[in-house]
Scaffold this active site. Structure first.
Site, PDB file in Angstrom:
ATOM      1  NE  ARG A 195     -11.844  -7.168  -4.835  1.00 32.89           N
ATOM      2  CZ  ARG A 195     -11.317  -6.444  -3.864  1.00 32.89           C
ATOM      3  NH1 ARG A 195     -10.044  -6.563  -3.562  1.00 32.89           N
ATOM      4  NH2 ARG A 195     -12.070  -5.593  -3.177  1.00 32.89           N
ATOM      5  CE  LYS A 231      -3.432  -2.714  -0.052  1.00 36.36           C
ATOM      6  NZ  LYS A 231      -4.109  -2.970  -1.322  1.00 36.36           N
ATOM      7  CG  HIS A 239     -12.998  -0.131   8.058  1.00 38.29           C
ATOM      8  ND1 HIS A 239     -12.744   1.119   7.560  1.00 38.29           N
ATOM      9  CD2 HIS A 239     -12.693  -0.083   9.370  1.00 38.29           C
ATOM     10  CE1 HIS A 239     -12.285   1.896   8.541  1.00 38.29           C
ATOM     11  NE2 HIS A 239     -12.248   1.188   9.650  1.00 38.29           N
TER      12      HIS A 239
END
Ligand code: MV4
Length: 661
Positions: A302, A121, A240
């Site tokens: 994806r 990240k 989340h």
């Protein structure tokens, strides 16, 4: 050359609704479809839909859907030309993508190098920043001393957010409002990062206020073309986890869309992206969406759960585009070819109980029914009779609504949710319906904190007994009981059974005394009373008002003797109380038996036999479905018995701790 000529067969390395979704398009395009499944999914819809199916292992994902070697071996054996990984499982596993390529099987997804580049990240942020993509102002370097980081925080400007470098899903995140709180927050973020990820390093960022999650769907092909398919707003999240997604984003302007689309396609180009991908941005939502107030967060390499929202507004089939690109063909779309029509919303229907902290709810689907309607699409992988197991994500379906306007789409979604029937596991139907009607969501603007701030108004807390639902089920139970009694009587009369209705008619001519009906309602004892009047039977429940029902109550039969009453998206389980067969501990409610709420692993035990505990004290933690469930003492008492040791697998309902007086 057609897609099916280049890729004549496809193995779907996934399960559930996404496997069904991929099979549908692959079949339409003429590909032979190959499913792989665990033992738990042997009878699943996606297995029935596929042309061929192979068992790959036992239920736990680690031994089946995550077993890359096994799946590749099956792909070779079955002669699969390509593998679609769906989402989750192996979809963002660069090693798997590489292994497919090495085996001469096309991975329907980006090159392994792009997955790797976006998987780290921090490095991904640095990489896209170099390509001119806006990132949140902050410090992402190696220096970790408190003095240095505190100085950086001052330079960035408060409030700041300290994030564990290895973090995700909000773990290891600390918001700091004032310089004097920085050192303590740093220590705590470092500790959390170390314990959760084995990495105590942190980064410091400007805290984005009223954050909104806006993502851009991108598509690249192997000829260097990259386009975007507009945005999706996924700000309605809980812890989340996305709950409702929509497109376009409320308040989106052509200017901001162009800027975000450009940033997203540049991020994709920076890593040589091919296939479907999503670039996530966080936007400062205080003054609506602005071209200079959104920042790259990460890229998902994806197809996403919420891709139907984009399909609804663009009219494109994203799986078809994936297969086209995987076959080496150009996308055949320029940016100006992609247009959006109307508004689309998706709600994720989950087997979970909002009234119990959204605890996943497993079990057999005794009934399952979805509406058909204009602008409604249902993506599901289960049918009535299937079981929601504790092994996988408990999503039951995605309900997607498309309309000319946002209001029309939300009205259609709300109506569709109202007509959806799920009996067995508890669901978030009522919660989703409440969201579609919530004023703050309807009117906007809303940010990622909306659900948490309105959790009570959305009904996500224990609700009182649904007396109308109980009454409906009580009548049903009484009718069943009556039939059974009459049948017995008929058998006794002439030695053989005959239609009970003939005899029941005779019974109904007599005046009937009121009847007390002992019930178990969601495991609690409730006494119902049934009286017969000229116009029919009437049920009352002492201490409960039965409101005039404007909403339909659907009844589904579970095990013999148990009816599930579905009313306004909530389920009430009603059974005749049978003193010889019930779990008296559970029925009494005050029992000292603390049970595992679901199938999982006992990861901590805080007490031992002989300990004196007080009501509410933490006793143990069960980990199930990636979540930790804390078991607390239901009352004061002494630990009499320990039912399982830390590290052990526990079945749903298994005794973990038994309390004595
Ligand atoms: C932020 C933020 C505010 N400012 N970063 C949460 C999970 C992680 N992937 C990023 N997250 C956030 N990062 C800065 N600088 C607020 C969040 C955040 C959030 C982001 C996207 C969607 C939902 C969220 C819910 C809470 C916090």
């Amino acid at each position: 050359m057609s897609i099916a000529e280049k890729l004549p067969s496809i193995l779907i390395a996934n399960r559930g609704e996404i496997a069904c979704r991929v099979i549908r398009t692959a079949r339409r395009l003429g590909l032979r479809t190959i499913a792989v499944h665990s033992d738990a999914d042997a009878e699943a819809l996606f297995v029935q839909m596929a042309d061929e199916a192979y068992r790959i292992g036992p239920a736990p994902a680690r031994e089946s859907y995550l077993d890359a070697a096994k799946i590749l071996a099956v792909a070779k054996e079955a002669g699969a030309a390509c593998i679609h990984p769906g989402y989750g499982f192996l979809s963002e596993n660069a090693d798997f993508a590489e292994a497919c390529a090495q085996a001469g099987i096309v991975f329907v997804g980006p090159p392994a190098s792009a997955i790797r580049a976006m998987g780290l990240k921090d490095a991904a942020k640095a990489l896209v920043e170099k390509a001119g993509v806006p990132v949140v102002p902050g410090y992402h370097g190696a220096e970790q001393s408190v003095d240095f980081l505190a100085k950086e925080a001052g330079r960035i400007g408060y409030p700041v957010l300290i994030k564990a470098v290895a973090g995700g899903g909000g773990k290891g995140m600390k918001k700091v409002e004032r310089p004097e709180d920085f050192a303590d927050a740093l220590t705590s973020a470092q500790r959390e990062g170390q314990s959760a990820f084995g990495d105590g390093r942190v980064l410091v960022e400007k805290y984005v206020l009223s954050p909104r999650h806006v993502e851009i769907q991108v598509f690249g092909d192997s000829h260097g073309n990259v386009v975007h398919l507009f945005e999706r707003d996924c700000s309605l999240q809980r812890r989340h986890q996305k709950v409702i997604e929509e497109a376009p984003a409320p308040g989106m302007t052509e200017e901001v869309r162009a800027a975000m689309g450009k940033a997203a396609t540049e991020a994709a180009r920076a890593v040589g992206y091919v296939g479907a991908g999503t670039v996530e941005f966080i936007a400062d939502g205080r003054d609506g969406l602005r071209a200079d107030r959104f920042y790259f967060m990460e890229m998902n390499t994806r197809l996403q759960v919420e891709h139907p929202v984009t399909e609804a507004i663009t009219g494109l089939d994203l799986v078809e585009l994936q297969l086209k690109v995987a076959a080496g063909e150009p996308l055949g779309l320029s940016q100006s070819d992609v247009t959006a029509t109307g508004h689309a919303v998706e709600a994720r229907l989950y087997a979970e109980d909002p009234e119990k902290g959204f605890l996943p709810s497993t079990g057999k689907l005794w009934a399952l029914q979805f509406p058909e309607g204009q602008g409604i699409r249902i993506d599901t992988g289960v049918e009535a009779g299937d079981t929601v197991t504790p092994f996988y994500d408990p999503m039951i379906a995605k309900v997607i609504a498309h309309g000319a306007t946002r209001d029309e789409a939300l009205d259609r979604l709300g109506a569709a949710l109202g007509e959806t029937i799920v009996a067995g596991p508890r669901t978030n139907l009522a919660f989703l319906k409440a969201l579609t009607e919530a004023k703050g969501f309807r009117e906007g603007p809303f940010d990622t904190g909306f659900i948490e701030r309105n959790i009570t108004a959305l009904g996500a807390e224990p609700q009182p007994l649904d007396a109308a639902a109980v009454a409906a089920a009580a009548l049903q139970l009484e009718e069943e009981r009556e039939v059974a009694v009459v049948m017995q009587a008929a058998e006794r009369a002439d030695g053989e059974a005959r239609s009970p209705w003939l005899v029941a008619d005779a019974f109904s001519l007599m005046p009937r005394p009121a009847l007390g009906l002992p019930l178990l309602v969601d495991g609690e004892r409730v006494e119902a009373r049934i009286e017969w009047h000229e116009d029919g039977a009437r049920v009352s429940l002492p201490g409960h008002e039965i409101g005039e029902g404007e909403h339909e109550i659907a009844l589904a039969q579970a095990e013999r003797g148990t009816w599930l009453a579905l009313h306004r998206g909530r389920q009430t389980s009603v059974a005749l109380f049978d003193p010889f067969s019930v779990d008296l501990d559970a029925a009494a409610g005050s029992g000292g038996v603390v049970k595992a709420p679901m199938h999982g692993k006992l990861i901590a035990l805080f007490v031992s036999a002989g300990d004196v505990v007080v009501k509410g004290q933490r006793l143990a933690i069960v980990e199930a479905m990636k979540m930790e469930h804390v078991l607390t003492a239901p009352r004061d008492g002494t630990v009499n018995e320990i039912g399982a040791e830390p590290g052990a697998q526990v079945a749903e309902g298994a005794k973990v701790v038994v309390l004595g007086e």
